[in-house]
Design an enzyme around this catalytic site. Structure first.
Site, PDB file in Angstrom:
ATOM      1  N   GLY A  22       0.752  -1.278  -0.108  1.00 44.39           N
ATOM      2  CA  GLY A  22       0.135  -0.057   0.043  1.00 44.39           C
ATOM      3  C   GLY A  22       0.973   1.132   0.013  1.00 44.39           C
ATOM      4  N   ASP A 134       1.128  -0.809  13.697  1.00 42.02           N
ATOM      5  CA  ASP A 134       0.351  -1.813  12.784  1.00 42.02           C
ATOM      6  C   ASP A 134       1.257  -3.068  12.732  1.00 42.02           C
ATOM      7  OD1 ASP A 134      -1.301  -2.630  10.616  1.00 42.02           O
ATOM      8  OD2 ASP A 134      -0.019  -1.792   9.041  1.00 42.02           O
TER       9      ASP A 134
END
Length: 884
Positions: A22, A134
């Site tokens: 991403g 994350d």
């Protein structure tokens, strides 16, 4: 910006695509300046125009660049090319943790190894105020050589001062794959992240727990048909029970996982450091879990039982330590295996780090290591070769130690060592919060003090040094930085008939001293308690009233069988201010084996058994050897004799005092040796043992004395005198017991060796600031010649006087041909071979080798690894529940 193989982005040549995500495309590239392969992550131009996405990219660059840790991806560079930002990192070969988990659960032992590394990386990040936010299997990379590295700090939140945290209102972003997704990844987010609440480092610990659960079970801790259902599970459900029996998961490990996955951040581990410690309690030099899973009840013997008990004890420690409220302090005992001996150790003030000395594999010299309590291994501190007796700075960032006849300090972050003062035969040091270091520079004499920058070195306890004493050693500062304790005694012995000996309390003003308790060992202090070894060999503690120097109440038992060095009475235990105790059952002193070597360094045979041996001295006909043997059970040292041809050893001295340095007369009919009685005496005894020994010389309690070389006519011998006020001198002792100074100066002289023809004396001196070998005339000293260059110790003559030998400071054996036609000279000096002698720890350890009568072989007291290394025993909250 289209990226193609072969194109240049700044100094980086694109070699091949390496993946995508991403945050952009990743390429394998060559740094043409340094000729190294790197990973280059390029952000798409369209994404670079998105302020939020660009911010995340720049955030990653700042976050990773602030870190330098082997378990975190290293960032090398950041830049922009044709409007597209790029990031350059180390190139890794292997697979992500996600790719590995796609194959199923990971073996428990390997899971714990990876988990420890991940936790260590998180700890480094958290200590810099960086939260990953994350953490998931996709962001952990497993290299081909078995290391785990944290990736992608793109969602990291900087909590350090000067950088604003992200508010709950802005905790959603337009992610590339799913608009409006809560910051993080479903399935690994902490409950507070799911609620878009305030997030700190404890969110990473929750994510870590979810990953560890999946590693050992092969199943995700939280999952549902959609991301919404998965997040609901995080908020309301517990992960399914792990089939511990089927997967061989010990209860302690599952408890750690559950503790990470508590819904309330306050109920989890409160730091990644604590988490690392808990995992370390389940591992050692060989992972304890792997040992446990190999145990099978069908074995007919019970050889596995001690290890099983040890593992279960560690599991219990983990459970008690991390699940019991901190207010309920309880004593917790466990042990960690070591791969090599530990000769001296020191706990950091906060009890989290252990500094210890272990011998180098090649040279046998002591080297400093630092190991986190509960960690799997220690880290070598470079620049500490020859280290002895480490001690911590009050802030836990530096270490004091002794090496090369110097007191030194070194930062644990790898900076170079700084010399603070001279110290010939040191006996410990301590560092106060006032910036003062007190230390014992010699085996005999008073304590000295020096400021932590190396200035203002001078005697501290000399003015309170009593006639009945010959040594002040093993100092230990109390928390106020003014009071300190130390051991007073007579040389390396302890005599209860002498007053004022034992553990003493004094202050930096040194106006007086008070005896606290009779004990021959090195003391310690923590939480108002004095720790010492009593006459039974047990480690005990007792409340100390500093105002009166009195112990209140009965001593409490801490541990039995604590090792002591028989030569120095240095006890193998250390205590931190939080009450943590580490001790070893054995003395930890390196062992050795008497071994023959030829001039090329080839081994030519071993004699006798390995043990705590020192001072090998050959008889004139080379048929026997005298050597010292330290007995850790009786805490004593004696001279033994061995028949080299027939084998077998015979004890030669028997007094309860320490007896060392058996020196054969030139005719081999007598042996002179040193006794520790009265602080140091010279005795003599017929070498056949048929007669009683007799006292030959006594320096009046002024210091210790060791024989080093007989005169050719056996009418006397050279000796090393160690006065109580420090340093060493050469003296000559006649057979009527008269002691005459031979070579004395403000420097130290020792190991005087009379040449076979009686014309010269070779000795070592540190007058230049470094030990060097010198030769002077005999029977009266006149001029002198320097023989060694760049350092030298332990001179020896070939029995025909045609060669002189010595050791360099790194234990290389050097030989030089001797010419005395017109004065003294050496020629054709050559290096023979690298020796690996047992480290010289005690002030009575003065000889590492001897030479055969023909100069073709050398008997070396060769360092050897023991068959079994004692465990390090760790006690948390040592005085809690201790019995009287």
């Amino acid at each position: 910006m289209p990226v193609q193989v072969g194109m240049r982005i700044g100094p980086y040549e694109i070699l091949a695509p390496a993946g995508s995500g991403g945050m952009g495309e990743v390429y394998r590239a060559l740094d043409t300046r340094l000729e190294r392969v790197v990973a280059l992550k390029v952000m798409p131009t369209i994404a670079a125009n998105d302020p939020d996405r660009l911010h995340r990219f720049e955030q990653e660059a700042r976050s990773v660049a602030a870190l330098s840790h082997p378990n975190i991806l290293a960032i090398y560079d950041v830049g922009s090319f044709e409007g597209a930002p790029y990031l350059v990192t180390e190139f890794l070969e292997g697979e992500t943790l996600r790719q590995r988990l796609d194959e199923g659960a990971i073996a428990v032992r390997r899971s714990v190894e990876y988990a420890q590394q991940i936790a260590q990386g998180l700890s480094a990040a958290h200590e810099r105020g960086i939260v990953h936010r994350d953490l998931k299997p996709e962001n952990v990379f497993l290299t081909k050589d078995g290391h785990a590295k944290l990736l992608d700090f793109g969602l990291a939140k900087i909590t350090a001062s000067g950088v604003k945290t992200i508010s709950p209102e802005s905790a959603t972003i337009a992610a590339a794959t799913q608009a409006g997704m809560v910051l993080g990844t479903a399935g690994y987010m902490a409950p507070e992240q799911v609620r878009a609440g305030e997030v700190d480092h404890r969110a990473d610990i929750f994510s870590f727990g979810a990953m560890l659960y999946e590693m050992i079970s092969g199943e995700r801790a939280f999952h549902g048909a959609s991301s919404v259902e998965t997040m609901n599970a995080i908020l309301k459900s517990e992960p399914p029970e792990i089939d511990a029996a089927k997967l061989h998961v010990p209860p302690g490990l599952e408890l750690i996982v559950r503790h990470c996955l508590e819904k309330n951040p306050a109920d989890r581990f409160q730091s990644a450091r604590d988490l690392t410690f808990a995992l370390g309690s389940l591992s050692g030099s060989e992972t304890s879990i792997s040992r446990m899973t190999r145990l099978r009840p069908q074995k007919k013997t019970l050889e596995w039982l001690p290890w099983a008990i040890a593992v279960l004890a560690m599991i219990a420690v983990a459970a008690v330590m991390f699940l019991r409220p901190a207010a309920q302090a309880v004593r917790q005992d466990f042990a960690i295996p070591m791969s090599t001996e530990v000769s001296a150790m020191s706990l950091s003030p906060d009890g989290t780090m252990l500094a210890y000395v272990s011998p180098d594999d090649k040279t046998g010299k002591g080297v400093l290591y630092v190991r986190r309590i509960g960690g799997a291994s220690g880290t070598r501190v470079n620049g500490t070769d020859g280290a002895m007796y480490p001690f911590w700075s009050p802030d836990g960032k530096s270490l004091g130690f002794f090496a090369d006849s110097k007191l030194k300090r070194i930062a644990t972050d790898g900076a170079s060592a700084q010399v603070l003062a001279t110290a010939g035969s040191p006996r410990g040091g301590s560092w106060s919060k006032k910036g003062v270091i007190i230390y014992a520079p010699e085996a005999g004499g008073p304590l000295w003090r020096v400021d932590e920058d190396g200035s203002n070195a001078h005697s501290l306890t000399g003015k309170i040094f009593a006639n009945a004493e010959s040594t002040h050693r093993w100092p230990f500062f109390l928390p106020d930085g003014d009071h300190f304790i130390f051991r007073s005694g007579t040389g390396d012995t302890f005599d209860k008939n002498r007053t004022g000996q034992g553990i003493i309390l004094a202050t930096l003003e040194a106006k007086g001293k008070k005896l606290i308790v009779d004990s021959r060992c090195s003391p310690a202090y923590a939480n108002g308690e004095l720790f010492y070894v009593d006459d039974s060999g047990a480690l005990v503690s007792a409340k100390l009233d500093i105002s009166t120097a009195k112990l209140t109440g009965q001593p409490k038992f801490i541990a039995s069988g604590v090792g002591q060095n028989p030569s120095t009475y240095f006890s193998s235990f250390t205590v931190a201010q939080n009450g943590t105790v580490v001790y070893q059952s054995g003395s930890g002193a390196p062992i050795s084996q008497l071994t023959w070597f030829d001039r090329e360094g080839k081994e030519a045979g071993r004699i006798g058994d390995a043990g705590l041996l020192s001072n090998p001295i050959l008889s004139p006909d080379n048929s026997r050897v005298a050597f010292d043997v330290a007995d850790t059970r009786s805490v004593n040292v004696d001279v033994w004799l061995m028949d080299i041809q027939r084998g077998g050893s015979t004890r030669f001295t028997f007094d309860p005092s320490e007896e060392t340095t058996g020196l054969w007369s030139r005719k081999g009919k007598a042996i002179a040796y040193r006794s520790s009685v009265n602080g140091g005496e010279l005795h003599i005894k017929a070498s056949n043992g048929a007669e009683k020994d007799k006292l030959l010389a006594y320096p009046g309690g002024a210091g210790d004395i060791l024989p080093t070389s007989w005169a050719p006519d056996d009418e006397g011998f050279m000796a090393t005198f160690q006065p109580n006020n420090g340093g060493t001198d050469l003296v000559y002792v006649t057979m009527d017991g008269k002691i005459t100074p031979f070579q004395s100066s403000p420097a130290s002289e020792m190991n005087g060796q009379i040449s076979p023809d009686g014309k010269w004396v070779a000795y070592q001196s540190n007058e230049s600031g470094t030990w060097e070998i010198y030769v002077t005339t005999f029977p009266a000293p006149g001029g002198k010649w320097q023989v060694s260059r760049g350092g030298g110790t332990e001179p020896r003559w070939r029995p025909d006087g045609k060669e002189i030998y010595y050791l360099t400071l790194d234990s290389m054996l050097v030989a030089g041909e001797v010419s005395s036609d017109s004065g003294f000279a050496t020629s054709h000096t050559s290096t023979l071979f690298q020796m690996h002698p047992r480290p010289l720890i005690s002030s009575t350890d003065i000889f590492s080798y001897d030479v055969s009568h023909d100069g073709k072989r050398f008997l070396v007291n060769n360092y050897t690894r023991p068959a079994q290394v004692p465990l390090l025993n760790i006690i948390l909250n040592a005085t809690a529940g201790a019995r009287n």
